[in-house]
Design a protein around this motif. Structure first.
Motif, PDB file in Angstrom:
ATOM      1  N   SER A  64      27.381  45.120 -10.312  1.00  0.00           N
ATOM      2  CA  SER A  64      26.121  45.772 -10.635  1.00  0.00           C
ATOM      3  C   SER A  64      24.973  44.997  -9.996  1.00  0.00           C
ATOM      4  N   LEU A  65      23.796  45.581 -10.001  1.00  0.00           N
ATOM      5  CA  LEU A  65      22.631  44.917  -9.431  1.00  0.00           C
ATOM      6  C   LEU A  65      22.365  43.579 -10.117  1.00  0.00           C
ATOM      7  N   SER A  66      22.436  43.550 -11.428  1.00  0.00           N
ATOM      8  CA  SER A  66      22.170  42.298 -12.140  1.00  0.00           C
ATOM      9  C   SER A  66      23.241  41.247 -11.840  1.00  0.00           C
ATOM     10  N   GLU A  67      24.485  41.670 -11.701  1.00  0.00           N
ATOM     11  CA  GLU A  67      25.548  40.722 -11.341  1.00  0.00           C
ATOM     12  C   GLU A  67      25.310  40.148  -9.947  1.00  0.00           C
ATOM     13  N   TRP A  68      24.909  41.002  -9.004  1.00  0.00           N
ATOM     14  CA  TRP A  68      24.596  40.527  -7.659  1.00  0.00           C
ATOM     15  C   TRP A  68      23.445  39.538  -7.698  1.00  0.00           C
ATOM     16  N   LEU A  69      22.439  39.828  -8.490  1.00  0.00           N
ATOM     17  CA  LEU A  69      21.296  38.919  -8.564  1.00  0.00           C
ATOM     18  C   LEU A  69      21.711  37.543  -9.070  1.00  0.00           C
ATOM     19  N   TRP A  70      22.583  37.507 -10.076  1.00  0.00           N
ATOM     20  CA  TRP A  70      23.074  36.217 -10.572  1.00  0.00           C
ATOM     21  C   TRP A  70      23.899  35.491  -9.526  1.00  0.00           C
ATOM     22  N   ILE A  71      24.764  36.222  -8.834  1.00  0.00           N
ATOM     23  CA  ILE A  71      25.588  35.616  -7.787  1.00  0.00           C
ATOM     24  C   ILE A  71      24.708  35.054  -6.675  1.00  0.00           C
TER      25      ILE A  71
END
Length: 114
Positions: free
Chosen positions: A45-52
């Protein structure tokens, strides 16, 4: 403006130096590529990508700071000195902490997807 643009060249020279001479930097870049492919495969998800992206950036920045500190310490203290070792060890520890936090974040994101 020319001076500003030239500064980007110096930055890329720094990245090239780290890639050429620092095995740990190459390792972290390889890990980043693997994580990116895994993220693509698991449709993060977008939020997961941002954390990564955030934790990956922190690890790469820590590795670059560590490299800069090591080169500077070698310049000012070419002989082995106990305090020079401490400085290098602390800089290396910062990379280790960043990498551990990135791994924890990766586990939190990827384990439920397996």
């Amino acid at each position: 403006m020319r001076r500003f643009l030239k500064s980007f060249g110096y930055s890329f020279e720094g990245i090239a130096y780290a890639f050429k001479f620092e095995a740990n930097f190459r390792f972290h870049m390889a890990a980043l590529i693997i994580v990116a492919f895994a993220g693509w495969h698991f449709h993060l998800s977008l939020s997961e990508w941002l954390w990564i992206i955030a934790v990956s950036g922190i690890v790469i920045m820590a590795e670059l700071f560590n490299t800069a500190i090591e080169v500077l310490v070698d310049l000012v203290s070419p002989e082995i000195h106990p305090k020079a070792k401490i400085v290098k060890d602390i800089a290396s520890a910062a990379v280790l902490i960043a990498a551990i936090l990135a791994a924890i974040m990766g586990f939190i994101i990827f384990i439920p997807k397996l």
